[in-house]
Design a protein around this motif. Structure first.
Motif, PDB file in Angstrom:
ATOM      1  N   CYS A   1       6.637  19.618  38.704  1.00 12.67           N
ATOM      2  CA  CYS A   1       7.067  18.177  38.821  1.00 12.67           C
ATOM      3  C   CYS A   1       5.905  17.362  38.943  1.00 12.67           C
ATOM      4  O   CYS A   1       5.842  16.356  38.304  1.00 12.67           O
TER       5      CYS A   1
ATOM      6  N   SER B   1       4.543  15.410  35.854  1.00 13.85           N
ATOM      7  CA  SER B   1       5.203  14.102  35.381  1.00 13.85           C
ATOM      8  C   SER B   1       4.806  12.748  36.078  1.00 13.85           C
ATOM      9  O   SER B   1       5.117  11.679  35.515  1.00 13.85           O
ATOM     10  N   TYR B   2       3.966  12.765  37.146  1.00 12.05           N
ATOM     11  CA  TYR B   2       3.599  11.700  37.862  1.00 12.05           C
ATOM     12  C   TYR B   2       2.043  11.398  37.524  1.00 12.05           C
ATOM     13  O   TYR B   2       1.196  12.179  38.123  1.00 12.05           O
TER      14      TYR B   2
ATOM     15  N   LYS C   1       1.688  29.101  28.674  1.00 11.95           N
ATOM     16  CA  LYS C   1       3.041  28.761  27.622  1.00 11.95           C
ATOM     17  C   LYS C   1       4.170  28.327  28.804  1.00 11.95           C
ATOM     18  O   LYS C   1       5.195  27.866  28.153  1.00 11.95           O
TER      19      LYS C   1
ATOM     20  N   PRO D   1       4.093  24.418  29.805  1.00 14.53           N
ATOM     21  CA  PRO D   1       3.060  23.716  29.125  1.00 14.53           C
ATOM     22  C   PRO D   1       2.704  22.337  29.510  1.00 14.53           C
ATOM     23  O   PRO D   1       1.823  21.829  29.210  1.00 14.53           O
ATOM     24  N   LYS D   2       3.716  21.504  30.253  1.00 13.43           N
ATOM     25  CA  LYS D   2       3.521  20.041  30.495  1.00 13.43           C
ATOM     26  C   LYS D   2       2.133  19.962  31.566  1.00 13.43           C
ATOM     27  O   LYS D   2       1.413  19.191  31.238  1.00 13.43           O
TER      28      LYS D   2
ATOM     29  N   ALA E   1      -0.673  20.510  29.148  1.00 20.08           N
ATOM     30  CA  ALA E   1      -0.629  19.612  27.838  1.00 20.08           C
ATOM     31  C   ALA E   1      -1.266  18.271  28.656  1.00 20.08           C
ATOM     32  O   ALA E   1      -1.685  17.516  27.879  1.00 20.08           O
TER      33      ALA E   1
ATOM     34  N   GLU F   1      -4.219  25.895  22.757  1.00 20.76           N
ATOM     35  CA  GLU F   1      -3.235  25.762  21.678  1.00 20.76           C
ATOM     36  C   GLU F   1      -2.299  24.532  22.179  1.00 20.76           C
ATOM     37  O   GLU F   1      -1.955  23.727  21.371  1.00 20.76           O
ATOM     38  N   ILE F   2      -2.048  24.307  23.475  1.00 15.82           N
ATOM     39  CA  ILE F   2      -1.171  23.488  23.946  1.00 15.82           C
ATOM     40  C   ILE F   2      -2.027  22.051  24.119  1.00 15.82           C
ATOM     41  O   ILE F   2      -1.459  21.024  23.912  1.00 15.82           O
TER      42      ILE F   2
ATOM     43  N   PRO G   1      -5.788  21.144  22.993  1.00 15.30           N
ATOM     44  CA  PRO G   1      -7.267  21.433  22.426  1.00 15.30           C
ATOM     45  C   PRO G   1      -8.386  20.709  23.130  1.00 15.30           C
ATOM     46  O   PRO G   1      -9.575  21.196  22.997  1.00 15.30           O
TER      47      PRO G   1
ATOM     48  N   HIS H   1      12.140  17.542  40.462  1.00 17.58           N
ATOM     49  CA  HIS H   1      11.897  16.428  40.771  1.00 17.58           C
ATOM     50  C   HIS H   1      13.044  15.384  39.936  1.00 17.58           C
ATOM     51  O   HIS H   1      12.905  14.080  40.159  1.00 17.58           O
TER      52      HIS H   1
ATOM     53  N   PHE I   1       5.210  24.134  21.437  1.00 22.69           N
ATOM     54  CA  PHE I   1       4.390  23.456  22.305  1.00 22.69           C
ATOM     55  C   PHE I   1       2.891  23.862  21.671  1.00 22.69           C
ATOM     56  O   PHE I   1       1.798  23.797  22.488  1.00 22.69           O
TER      57      PHE I   1
END
Lengths: 223, 114
Positions: free
Chosen positions: A125, A128-129, A150, A153-154, A157, A186-187, A189, B2, B85
């Motif tokens: 979570c 995202s913020y 993997k 990823p977020k 990233a 990879e996610i 660079p 969330h 991804f």
């Protein structure tokens, strides 16, 4: 009764993003480099901050915002290092939001050069913020396993740097450092990668040098 | 998890827009959710259906369009979808990429009764 279709095309997190953008400009103009630490629970965010506090203490003032669901144990640990710290308890929420950080800005002492935000332990979570940070670091401790980039990823990233923690455990845990680094790159660079051990102190000086450099760049950008 | 926070933010926008339009009720809400938005459509739906009770959207249906992660290579200009991804250009191997879509979390439109 009339029907009406309204095209909105608005970001759901638009208001969070706006507050974060204001925070970033304000802190950067005051010469404060803000670093947001993301990781799963127990990856060693607070221990790393304790080492950073020891390394920075001589020459640079820092402050810490601690995010947890309950307790102010982490803020207490940081205060013992002589560093101002505020605890945000989210009372169940799994992440910090920009307005929670923005509210604390007036309390940050003058002359502060680094503000570290320890997010709630969660690799999902908080990614995202945007909190208004200048730099986002994702921590990955060796016992968690080398497959985490993997799987989440977020978090990887959206980060600027990847800090491996608990490096002292490398001889005893089955963690393929090359694989984790390769898959994280990879996610994303652009990730800067650091290998640290809060227990032994390895890699802390290099990390702190990186923060100092980034702050110098930030000040030049705003000059 | 969330998604409930996201839905709370969504309702702030919905209620404001509905007021602006002098709507009697909201009957449909459409979201665009990128693969890398960090939100799970199924949980958004559950959260929406819990949250809508007693609001102007209490009878609204939530529609979610999932958006794949789409990248453009700055070197060879190739455009590709990457659901794994892996931010490497499948055409030339470059890592100098631009994300075109797939990270958004948008309130696309709403249908009202006015």
């Amino acid at each position: 009764m009339d029907k009406k279709e309204v095209l909105v095309r608005e970001e759901i997190l638009g208001s969070n993003r706006k507050i974060a953008a204001e925070t970033r400009v304000r802190l950067e103009k005051e010469g404060i480099l803000t670093v947001n630490f993301l990781s799963s629970p127990g990856a060693g965010k607070t221990s790393l901050l304790e080492r950073i506090a020891e390394a920075l203490k001589m020459n640079h003032r820092m402050a810490v915002i601690e995010g947890d669901i309950e307790t102010d144990l982490d803020a207490e640990r940081i205060r013992k290092k002589g560093v101002p710290a505020w605890q945000i308890t989210t009372g169940g929420a799994c992440h910090l939001e920009a307005r929670m950080v923005a509210r604390l800005i007036p309390e940050i002492p003058p002359e502060t050069k680094f503000l570290f935000i320890e997010n709630v332990g969660n690799l999902v979570c908080p990614a995202s913020y945007d909190l208004g940070e200048s730099l986002r670091c994702v921590l990955l401790s060796l016992p968690e396993g080398d497959d985490k980039p993997k799987k989440y990823p977020k978090a990887f990233a959206t980060a600027d740097c990847l800090i491996f923690t608990k490096a002292d455990l490398l001889p005893v845990v089955p963690f393929d450092l090359k694989r984790a680094e390769k898959e994280a790159l990879e996610i994303n660079p652009k990730l800067r990668v650091f290998l640290t051990s809060a227990l032994r102190g390895a890699g802390i000086a290099e990390l702190v040098r990186f923060f100092i450099e980034r702050r110098v760049n930030m000040i030049q950008r705003h000059a | 998890m969330h998604e409930l926070s996201l839905i709370a933010s969504l309702f702030e926008i919905l209620e404001e827009k509905a007021r602006d339009e002098r709507a009697k009720k909201i009957v449909l809400v459409k979201l665009k959710v990128g693969k890398l938005a960090g939100a799970v459509p199924e949980f958004l739906e559950t959260a929406f259906n819990i949250y809508k009770d007693g609001t102007i959207a209490r009878e609204a249906i939530l529609e979610i369009e999932e958006v794949p992660l789409k990248i453009r290579c700055r070197k060879c200009q190739a455009i590709a979808e990457r659901d794994d991804f892996v931010f490497v250009c499948p055409a030339c191997g470059s890592t100098d990429l631009e994300t075109l879509e797939g990270t958004e979390l948008l309130l696309e439109k709403m249908d009202l009764e006015v």
